[in-house]
Each structure stands twice: as structure tokens, then as C-alpha cells.
Design a protein around this motif. Sequence first.
Motif, PDB file in Angstrom:
ATOM      1  N   ASN A  83       0.819  -1.213   0.000  1.00  0.00           N
ATOM      2  CA  ASN A  83       0.000   0.000   0.000  1.00  0.00           C
ATOM      3  C   ASN A  83       0.853   1.264   0.000  1.00  0.00           C
ATOM      4  O   ASN A  83       0.565   2.220  -0.715  1.00  0.00           O
ATOM      5  CB  ASN A  83      -0.922   0.004   1.224  1.00  0.00           C
ATOM      6  N   ILE A  87       0.887   4.160  -2.969  1.00  0.00           N
ATOM      7  CA  ILE A  87       0.584   5.558  -2.661  1.00  0.00           C
ATOM      8  C   ILE A  87       1.752   6.451  -3.072  1.00  0.00           C
ATOM      9  O   ILE A  87       1.561   7.526  -3.655  1.00  0.00           O
ATOM     10  CB  ILE A  87       0.269   5.721  -1.162  1.00  0.00           C
ATOM     11  N   VAL A 126      -6.817   5.418  -3.292  1.00  0.00           N
ATOM     12  CA  VAL A 126      -7.285   4.665  -2.125  1.00  0.00           C
ATOM     13  C   VAL A 126      -8.804   4.771  -2.035  1.00  0.00           C
ATOM     14  O   VAL A 126      -9.355   5.873  -2.015  1.00  0.00           O
ATOM     15  CB  VAL A 126      -6.637   5.196  -0.827  1.00  0.00           C
ATOM     16  N   PRO A 129      -9.805   6.457   2.020  1.00  0.00           N
ATOM     17  CA  PRO A 129      -8.638   7.055   2.676  1.00  0.00           C
ATOM     18  C   PRO A 129      -8.846   7.170   4.185  1.00  0.00           C
ATOM     19  O   PRO A 129      -9.925   7.512   4.652  1.00  0.00           O
ATOM     20  CB  PRO A 129      -8.534   8.443   2.027  1.00  0.00           C
ATOM     21  N   LEU A 393      -4.122  -3.394  -3.198  1.00  0.00           N
ATOM     22  CA  LEU A 393      -4.026  -2.113  -3.903  1.00  0.00           C
ATOM     23  C   LEU A 393      -3.039  -2.209  -5.067  1.00  0.00           C
ATOM     24  O   LEU A 393      -3.271  -1.620  -6.134  1.00  0.00           O
ATOM     25  CB  LEU A 393      -3.595  -1.015  -2.931  1.00  0.00           C
TER      26      LEU A 393
END
Length: 549
Positions: A83, A87, A126, A129, A393
Motif C-alpha cells: 500500500n 501511494i 485509495v 482514505p 491495492l
Amino acid sequence: MSLENIDGALFRKALIHSARMLEQNKKVVDSLNVYPVPDGDTGTNMSLTMEQAVAEAAKIKSDDLKRIVDAAAWGALMGARGNSGVILSQLFRGFAAGVADGKDSLNSKELAAAFKKGVEEAYKAVLKPVEGTILTVAREAAERMLLEAKKSMDIVDNLEKTIEHAKKVLDKTPEMLPILKEAGVVDAGGKGLIILMEGFLQALKNPNMVGEYKLGELIAETEQEPVSLNVENLEYIYCTELILQTETPGADLEALKSQISVLGDSLLVTGMNNVIKIHVHTNHPGDVLEKALKWGELTKVKIDNMKLQHEEFVRTSVNQSADHDDAVEVKDIEIVAVVSGEGLKEIFKSIGAGVIIEGGQSMNPSIERILAAVEEQKSPNIIILPNNKNIILTAEQVKNLTSKKVYVVPTKSIPQGISAILAYDPNYSAEENVKRMSDSLKNVITGEVTFAARDSKWNGTAIKEGDILGIMDGELVAIGSERQKVLEELVQKMATKKRSGMLTFYYGEEVTQEEAEEIASKVAERYPDFEVEIYRGGQSLYYYIVSLE
């Protein structure tokens, strides 16, 4: 010193140094995992993502700022894992979009605006979030950078004030996320981002400190060796698989296993309702079919000569031809699963996973690796099973990078992945299968037994490094000094969720079969309403993975 513009050459140096800083401090970031389990990998994932970003930027021979920024963004995307890495890659992507074509340098306002664009893209990546994470630190940093840019054009001064503010935000993350406060840590991703920013600032202050970057100097990802077959010691030649449909549900799987086990090894017998999947390596596949016929009707019988398969694999690996590729039957749907542990990989293959990507706890595969696995398949529809919450993700990003139709079933654990495959039916469309597979996850309870990698605390209880931990569906539920007692306590907690069902133990590489059988026997005696099975998982770090359905 005062600095009002960053050109391409300086940006590349700052990027290189920030990556080096994170690589040197990745263990510090890894140690901030909420639970002190040995698979804390936020720092490692971010560092690997940065490695590929820098590698791509270093390939640009000119000092063209836009080309360097775009290359770094592409590298970050391909190298992203976990993740935190995804990001970070989206921060790069948005930043690159915020740098206009033809720009040869960035002033303070342009730098801040591009960073703000990066934050916006990261939030979009995401689904839900959560504040108190790297997203919060990034957003607050971008807002402060924009504010400081309105006051001064000095990039160094503005970045110093931005980092100071970001550190204060990071210190507040435990107040935003109670789970961080309980564990006594700040957000790991936020910490990693600040280290990157500090490295960037150091290079701006002293560009001469940054030496030449050599491709792969930070972290070279180890390519996984393909699973090989030692034909010299091959005792059983025929890999035999079949689906057995019984007239009534609830067949005695232990009795069936006992009858077939004498015919070979690598036996897997698992089922749902009145459908049973059988996999075994044997020299007498006909005998296997005869025994199975006594239990019901056979479908999807598949018998492969593993020795010939291996010889064919070697031959085609050396001399593949297009004609041969064209002759291979193309399935409409292929299942790609992320799995670690030789036993678990074999299980996933035997129940329907066409492609296995090495990975899992502490080994999150990159977007590039998952994309490559997808692209290598001839099937137009691909279903990905991440089998880890930190890989979901990453897998989702592949959807927009290929012309194939990619579906991600959000499996957070190995037991969920196995349940999902068992729910798969080739007679249904990809969309229908994804729904069936996703629905199956609701019926699975996952347990894990591992050890504490550092001192910590939980619910007011002190955790010492080396303590044995029992985790149920991501929640810490048991702590002790002996893994057998912790496992028993974990099973007790799991048993409160279901009064009956199938309880399966997958034992890791540090556990002997004798130990696993002893524990399984005790559990079966204590919980007579559960069907208890054990399989060699071969996974590292986790002594046991437990499934209750």
C-alpha cells in the motif's frame, strides 16, 4: 543558502539522494508496524519503489526536467509494491502531471503545486482514505509548502519549514489512529515520506555530496527461481486431479484421504458441500479413479505425466516456437495467485490457480511483476488473488495497464484465497465467478501464529521480542511463550465464531509434521464438531496459518 529554481540535473540528484536516505533507514520505518510481527515491510516497499523510480530517471541521458520526472513516475509505478509503495507511486504520478511540458526548471510555487497534484492522485488511488496515515502527512506537507511558497521563493527555506510541519503532523498520527497509539508508534508510511523529503532537501543544500548513481545500486530485487522438478528422484509420475460429486453433502474426507493416500503422495482432498477436489501424485491413476468412483460421480479428470511435462518444459524453454504457442488451448479465464511457501504453492496449483506469483508477507510483489504475469497469459480474462491485504491495492493498479480484462478478488489471506478458488466454476463468466469468489470470503475465518519482532504492547499487555502471537482476521488475540498454547488459544477464539465447520492447519517451514499432527489431534478431540485437516504450507515467518469455514 537561497535556491529559487530546481532544474533537471538537480532534481535527479535530489531524487537519488532521497532514495539512498530511505534505503539506509528502511529498517527504522519497517519497525513501525502496528503489530510487532516479523513482516513489517513499509520501509522496504517504499525503498524498492524508489529504487525503480531512480533507475528509470537515471536512464535519461539529458537534463530535460520533464523527461526525468516522467521517467521517475513510470519507474515508481512499475516498482510499486504494498500500500505504501502504491501511494508513493501515485504521488510521483500526480507530481509528473503537475510539471508542464517544456519546463526546464521549477520555482517554489511550481514545486508546491506539483506536489499538491501528487497528493490529489494519491488520495484517488485509495478507496477509503484513512487519516493518520502517509496520506495525511503528504496532504499537510503539500498545504504548508503552498503556504510557504506564497511568502518566499526560497525553495530550501520553504522545504525546511514544510518538513518541520510534517514532523509535527507525523507525531500526531497516533491521536488520529488509536491503533497507532496503542502500539506506541507513528505511521510508518508518513515516516518514510519525511525521510525522502529530508534526503531531497540535503541534496538541494549540497548537490556535490551526491555521487553518480549506478543502476541497481540500492536494492536489486531477486528474481524468483521457477519451481523445478527433480526427475531423477521422481517416485510418482502421474499428477492426477479430479472433481468428485457426491450424492449428499458432508462426505467423510478423512476416510477418503486414507483410501487414496496409499496410492501416492502430494495428496490434497478438500471440498465444499457435495463437491470434492482430489489431487494426488501416483503411478496408478486408474486405481485413484476406481476408489473415487465408489464415492460419487467423477468430472474434470486430468492426468499429466510429470516427467514428460518437465522434459517438454526444458525443451520449449530452450527452443520455443510460435507454432507451438498457437497450438496451446487458450482458456477464457486464468487465475493468478500470490503465494509463498512450496506446500501452499502446490495446493493453489492443484485446485485451479494457473499462475503463481511468489510473494506474500514481507515479499510484496511489484506492479511490474504482477503485470508481467498477466501479460504472459493468453486468456483474455484474468482473476487475481492477492492473498494479502497489503497486495490488494498493488493488484488493482494492473487493471489500467493492460488490454486484458483484469479482476481482483480482495483476498486478504491464504485461507480466503483457497476458499475463493474452490468457489470458481469455469461454466460461469468472469463477472459471475468474481462475485461467487468474493461472496465466499464471508465464510472464512483466518488465524495466524507468528512471533514478535520487537517489544510492544497490546491492550495494556507488554509484548516482548520473541513472544508468540496469535492473530485472528488481522486482530491480535493471543500472546504467549509457547506456540502450541498460543495456537490452542487462537483456535478457541476462532471456535467462538462458528460451532462447526472445517478447521485446516497449514504448518510453516519451521514446524515438523509430527508437531502439526499432534496439535491437530488435540484440537480434533476438543472440538468434535469440526473436521480437522493439516497440510504442509512451507511458509516462512508464520508457524501456522489456520482456516475455519
